[in-house]
Design an enzyme around this catalytic site. Structure first.
Site, short mmCIF file in Angstrom:
data_model
loop_
_atom_site.label_atom_id
_atom_site.label_comp_id
_atom_site.label_asym_id
_atom_site.label_seq_id
_atom_site.Cartn_x
_atom_site.Cartn_y
_atom_site.Cartn_z
N GLU A 179 2.28 -3.83 5.42
CA GLU A 179 1.31 -3.49 4.38
C GLU A 179 1.61 -4.20 3.06
OE1 GLU A 179 4.42 -0.11 4.15
OE2 GLU A 179 3.67 -1.57 5.59
N ILE B 104 0.85 -1.19 0.00
CA ILE B 104 0.00 0.00 0.00
C ILE B 104 0.89 1.24 0.00
CG2 ILE B 104 -1.78 1.24 1.28
CD1 ILE B 104 -2.56 -1.49 2.50
#
Length: 464
Positions: A374, A332
């Site tokens: 992430e 991300i």
């Protein structure tokens, strides 16, 4: 969809004709001319499906089929018997020996190609479930599961959609040899209502309904979560093979042509129920194995430990079958800023939604894992670089083009991801090597401005 097809027939012109037809449809064809040779080729070549002649000298097709089904290493390969025998008793004998279908010469091309594609799709799904269960078993969590052959077909709950009272009575009377749980519907609306409210192990759909479209009903059954996994058996007229083929493309599992032979109906029903129960047992064992040691508690997808155990096994299978495996590695963009600005609770919401969107945009046998923080990984069997890149781009757009609803006062935020793509280079390519290439491609995507996909060995594409 490509697949390796083994054609077995003792008559050379028959082999050449079938091989030519399949090659034109982009199948990889291997051949054998007798039973012993077929068994040897199966061991060496690992075909995805077998087209097996029945009338062969020495070892006939029934014996070959029985031997394939008796061997745990080959028993899950789909078998279609192809023969000049047209008697229903011969079809039943073939089905009872373990064949998935029985086509009569001269073979109808539409029925042949539809059946091959349908069975190959089923095999791919079952292979992935068995591999995942095997991976989970590596951690000592699972007992050995049974096989399709050993599953019982007794007392199955069956839904029959048929508006002909004569045919319905014949089907119901035949099925009651094995079960008392036969539920009938004469319209699609009634069938869908029953399917949404009750669980069935088999759904029989007539394509000869007078005022209903059986194919549309098949599509609707496959589109609903509750009925998506239920096997569908089509009942059709002999001259309606084109609609049967369409039904198989829509997700039907098998078909039976009228006039209905009771023994053949019962054999096909038993095959589908056994397969359904075996699949459910695999799924149950697999789900039971998903402990905290194997899954990410926040997102519900797999974790790094599972990938480390699963990927080497998948690569070994890829080397044996000579089929590609692709890896998507993504993270991300600016995730630290999300945590710093909105708090870690919102960060957790974003991670969960990214995992959900990823799962919704992949095939059911692709694997999704949270690799750490992430960063996520997608493992895609039977996918080359172009296919994987196209999926990665679709996923990137699904994440970035729709805002994320969060609990912070702002209500919605925009999230993007950067993706690196890598594929298996060949026999001996290691899990570490392919993950490194995917990681390098991801790093290049991040360095080039984020919110983009980069494939290993391919010049980067602009964001679109």
């Amino acid at each position: 969809m490509s697949a390796r097809v083994l054609v077995v027939d003792d008559v050379l012109p028959n082999v050449k004709l079938l091989a030519a037809k399949l090659t034109r449809e982009y199948f990889d064809v291997i051949t054998a001319f007798n039973g012993p040779e077929a068994l040897e080729r199966i061991k060496k070549e690992a075909p995805d499906i077998i087209l097996l002649d029945v009338m062969m000298p020495g070892m006939d097709g029934f014996e070959v089929c029985a031997r394939i089904r008796a061997d745990p290493t080959t028993m899950h390969i789909p078998i279609v018997m192809i023969t000049a025998l047209s008697d229903a008793a011969d079809r039943v004998r073939g089905l009872e020996a373990g064949a998935d279908d029985f086509l009569t010469k001269p073979v109808n091309d539409i029925a042949l190609f539809a059946r091959v594609r349908s069975l190959v799709r089923l095999k791919m799904m079952m292979d992935e479930w068995r591999l995942r269960e095997s991976t989970s078993g590596q951690f000592g969590i699972l007992d050995q599961t049974t096989t399709v052959k050993n599953e019982t077909a007794a007392n199955a709950r069956v839904l029959v959609i048929e508006d002909s009272p004569i045919d319905l009575d014949k089907i119901a009377e035949t099925l009651r040899r094995d079960t008392d749980s036969v539920v009938a519907a004469d319209t699609s609306a009634k069938a869908l209502d029953l399917g949404m409210s009750e669980d069935f192990e088999l759904i029989i759909v007539s394509l000869t309904l007078l005022n209903e479209d059986g194919l549309r009903l098949c599509s609707q059954l496959r589109s609903h979560e509750r009925t998506r996994q239920a096997p569908i058996l089509l009942i059709a007229d002999e001259g309606d093979l084109s609609r049967v083929a369409k039904g198989l493309e829509l997700g039907a599992n098998d078909y039976l042509l009228k006039p209905i032979d009771r023994n053949e109906l019962l054999a096909r029903v038993r095959t589908q129920v056994r397969r359904k129960r075996y699949h459910e047992k695999l799924r149950h064992n697999y789900e039971q194995s998903l402990s905290m040691a194997l899954t990410d508690s926040l997102t519900g997808v797999f974790n790094r430990r599972y990938v480390s155990a699963h990927l080497p096994r998948l690569l070994e299978r890829s080397w044996e079958s000579q089929k590609p495996v692709a890896i998507l590695m993504f993270d991300i963009d600016h995730f630290k800023a999300v945590n710093d600005t909105y708090g870690h609770g919102v960060g957790d919401e974003v991670l969960r939604e990214v995992a959900n969107r990823t799962n919704r945009n992949l095939r059911n046998f692709d694997l999704v894992a949270r690799y750490g923080g992430e960063e996520f990984i997608v493992v895609m069997p039977d996918s080359d670089r172009d296919a994987a890149y196209a999926v990665a781009e679709r996923l990137r757009r699904r994440v970035g083009e729709e805002t994320f609803t969060v609990s912070a006062d702002v209500g919605e935020i925009t999230v993007t991801i950067s993706i690196g793509v890598a594929v298996v280079d060949g026999v001996g390519d290691t899990a570490e090597a392919i993950l490194k290439r995917a990681d390098d491609a991801l790093y290049q995507a991040k360095r080039s401005g984020r919110n983009r996909t980069v494939a290993s060995g391919v010049a980067e594409a602009p964001v679109g």
